[in-house]
Write an enzyme that holds these catalytic residues in place. Structure first.
Site, PDB file in Angstrom:
ATOM      1  N   ALA A  38       3.266  -0.896   4.707  1.00 17.95           N
ATOM      2  CA  ALA A  38       2.797  -1.118   6.127  1.00 17.95           C
ATOM      3  C   ALA A  38       2.342  -2.432   6.246  1.00 17.95           C
ATOM      4  CB  ALA A  38       1.398  -0.152   5.973  1.00 17.95           C
ATOM      5  N   PRO A  80       0.724  -1.302  -0.032  1.00 13.84           N
ATOM      6  CA  PRO A  80       0.149   0.107   0.211  1.00 13.84           C
ATOM      7  C   PRO A  80       0.672   1.139  -0.029  1.00 13.84           C
ATOM      8  CG  PRO A  80      -0.177  -1.088   2.068  1.00 13.84           C
ATOM      9  CD  PRO A  80       0.415  -1.917   0.890  1.00 13.84           C
ATOM     10  N   ASN A  81       0.597   2.347  -0.851  1.00 14.11           N
ATOM     11  CA  ASN A  81       0.874   3.468  -0.828  1.00 14.11           C
ATOM     12  C   ASN A  81       2.226   3.621  -1.883  1.00 14.11           C
ATOM     13  OD1 ASN A  81      -1.294   4.663   0.872  1.00 14.11           O
ATOM     14  ND2 ASN A  81      -0.212   3.504   2.575  1.00 14.11           N
ATOM     15  N   HIS A 121      12.846  -2.696   1.590  1.00 13.63           N
ATOM     16  CA  HIS A 121      12.068  -1.552   2.262  1.00 13.63           C
ATOM     17  C   HIS A 121      13.070  -0.280   1.620  1.00 13.63           C
ATOM     18  CE1 HIS A 121       9.563  -3.516   4.779  1.00 13.63           C
ATOM     19  NE2 HIS A 121      10.398  -4.438   5.139  1.00 13.63           N
ATOM     20  N   TYR A 159      11.211   8.566   0.772  1.00 13.35           N
ATOM     21  CA  TYR A 159      11.162   7.657  -0.030  1.00 13.35           C
ATOM     22  C   TYR A 159      11.819   8.163  -1.482  1.00 13.35           C
ATOM     23  CZ  TYR A 159       7.960   5.455   3.231  1.00 13.35           C
ATOM     24  OH  TYR A 159       7.457   4.841   4.180  1.00 13.35           O
ATOM     25  N   GLU A 218      12.715  -9.648   1.180  1.00 14.20           N
ATOM     26  CA  GLU A 218      11.987  -8.400   1.563  1.00 14.20           C
ATOM     27  C   GLU A 218      12.896  -7.110   1.446  1.00 14.20           C
ATOM     28  OE1 GLU A 218      11.363  -8.767   5.734  1.00 14.20           O
ATOM     29  OE2 GLU A 218      10.264  -6.851   5.847  1.00 14.20           O
ATOM     30  N   ARG A 250      12.978   4.341  12.146  1.00 14.33           N
ATOM     31  CA  ARG A 250      12.041   5.309  12.138  1.00 14.33           C
ATOM     32  C   ARG A 250      11.113   5.247  13.498  1.00 14.33           C
ATOM     33  NH1 ARG A 250       9.464   4.898   6.296  1.00 14.33           N
ATOM     34  NH2 ARG A 250       8.174   6.564   7.100  1.00 14.33           N
ATOM     35  N   ARG A 265       4.785  10.893  -2.309  1.00 18.79           N
ATOM     36  CA  ARG A 265       4.829  10.670  -0.872  1.00 18.79           C
ATOM     37  C   ARG A 265       6.146  10.791  -0.114  1.00 18.79           C
ATOM     38  NH1 ARG A 265       4.755   4.330   1.151  1.00 18.79           N
ATOM     39  NH2 ARG A 265       4.176   5.006   3.249  1.00 18.79           N
ATOM     40  N   ASN A 308       7.948  -5.675  -1.398  1.00 19.90           N
ATOM     41  CA  ASN A 308       8.229  -4.589  -0.300  1.00 19.90           C
ATOM     42  C   ASN A 308       6.529  -4.449   0.190  1.00 19.90           C
ATOM     43  OD1 ASN A 308       7.997  -2.273   1.022  1.00 19.90           O
ATOM     44  ND2 ASN A 308       9.241  -1.023  -0.394  1.00 19.90           N
TER      45      ASN A 308
HETATM   46  C1  DQA Z   1       8.398   0.873   3.528  1.00 19.94           C
HETATM   47  C2  DQA Z   1       8.554   0.994   5.131  1.00 19.94           C
HETATM   48  C3  DQA Z   1       7.078   0.711   5.946  1.00 19.94           C
HETATM   49  O1  DQA Z   1       7.400   1.015   7.302  1.00 19.94           O
HETATM   50  C4  DQA Z   1       6.118   1.905   5.443  1.00 19.94           C
HETATM   51  O2  DQA Z   1       5.012   1.502   5.768  1.00 19.94           O
HETATM   52  C5  DQA Z   1       6.144   1.822   3.465  1.00 19.94           C
HETATM   53  C6  DQA Z   1       7.354   1.505   2.822  1.00 19.94           C
HETATM   54  C7  DQA Z   1       9.592   1.242   2.707  1.00 19.94           C
HETATM   55  O3  DQA Z   1       9.813   0.915   1.555  1.00 19.94           O
HETATM   56  O4  DQA Z   1      10.642   1.860   3.215  1.00 19.94           O
HETATM   57  O5  DQA Z   1       4.946   2.039   3.060  1.00 19.94           O
HETATM   58  O6  DQA Z   1       8.088  -0.452   3.367  1.00 19.94           O
END
Ligand code: DQA
Length: 149
Positions: free
Chosen positions: A78, A11-12, A104, A24, A102, A111, A19, A75
Site C-alpha cells: 500500500a 504492509p500486509n 506487484h 494474491y 518494483e 483494480r 489475505r 513490493n
Molecule cells: C500489491 C498491490 C497494492 O495495491 C496492495 O496495497 C498490496 C499488494 C501487490 O503486490 O499486488 O498490498 O503491492
C-alpha cells in the site's frame, strides 16, 4: 563479488496465503522467501528477503541498500500509492548506481482507482505487475543482468 539484493515487502504481505487468496494466491510469505532464495542461488545473487508493516523500517532499508550498494527488489504494497518518504528513499538507491525493481503480485492498474497511481514507479528502474511470485523471479533476473555489466 556476489551481488547482494534486498527483496523488501511492505504492509500486509506477511499475510500472504490468508489475505485475499483470489487476488494474491494461496502461497504464503515463507514460500515467497524460499522461492526467492532458490532463484537467487540459481542467478548467483545473495538474496535477503524481508517484510515489514512499518514505513520507517522500509525507508531505513533503502538507506542500508544505498550505503552498501545493494540492489533492491521492492513490493511496496500500500505504500506504493502514497509514500513520498519511500519514493525519496528509493531514489537514493538509484543515486548509488543500483537498480530498484518494483514488483506487484496483482495488477494494481486493473483494480481499485486508488491503486492505479504509484509514487514509486517514477523512481523505479522498472515495474513488474500481475504475474504473481513470477514477478520476483523476473525482477531478480533483471538485477542479475543489470549488475553484471
Ligand atoms: C500489491 C498491490 C497494492 O495495491 C496492495 O496495497 C498490496 C499488494 C501487490 O503486490 O499486488 O498490498 O503491492
Amino acid at each position: 563479488m556476489i551481488q547482494k539484493v534486498l527483496v523488501v515487502n511492505g504492509p500486509n504481505l506477511g499475510r500472504l496465503g490468508v489475505r485475499q487468496p483470489d487476488v494474491y494466491g494461496h502461497d504464503n510469505f515463507a514460500k515467497l522467501v524460499e522461492d526467492c532464495k532458490q532463484w537467487g542461488a540459481q542467478l548467483k545473487l545473495d538474496v535477503d528477503v524481508r517484510q515489514t508493516d512499518d514505513e520507517s523500517q522500509m525507508v531505513s532499508w533503502m538507506h542500508e541498500a544505498a550505503d552498501n550498494e545493494y540492489a533492491v527488489v521492492m513490493n511496496p504494497a500500500a505504500f506504493t500509492h502514497y509514500s513520498y518518504a519511500l519514493a525519496d528513499a528509493a531514489h537514493m538507491v538509484l543515486d548509488a548506481g543500483m537498480p530498484l525493481i518494483e514488483v506487484h503480485i496483482s495488477n494494481p492498474a486493473a483494480r481499485d482507482t486508488f491503486r492505479k497511481h504509484s509514487v514509486i514507479s517514477p523512481v523505479a528502474t522498472s515495474t513488474i505487475t500481475g504475474l504473481g511470485f513470477l514477478g520476483y523471479r523476473l525482477a531478480l533476473e533483471a538485477v542479475q543482468e543489470i549488475t553484471s555489466k
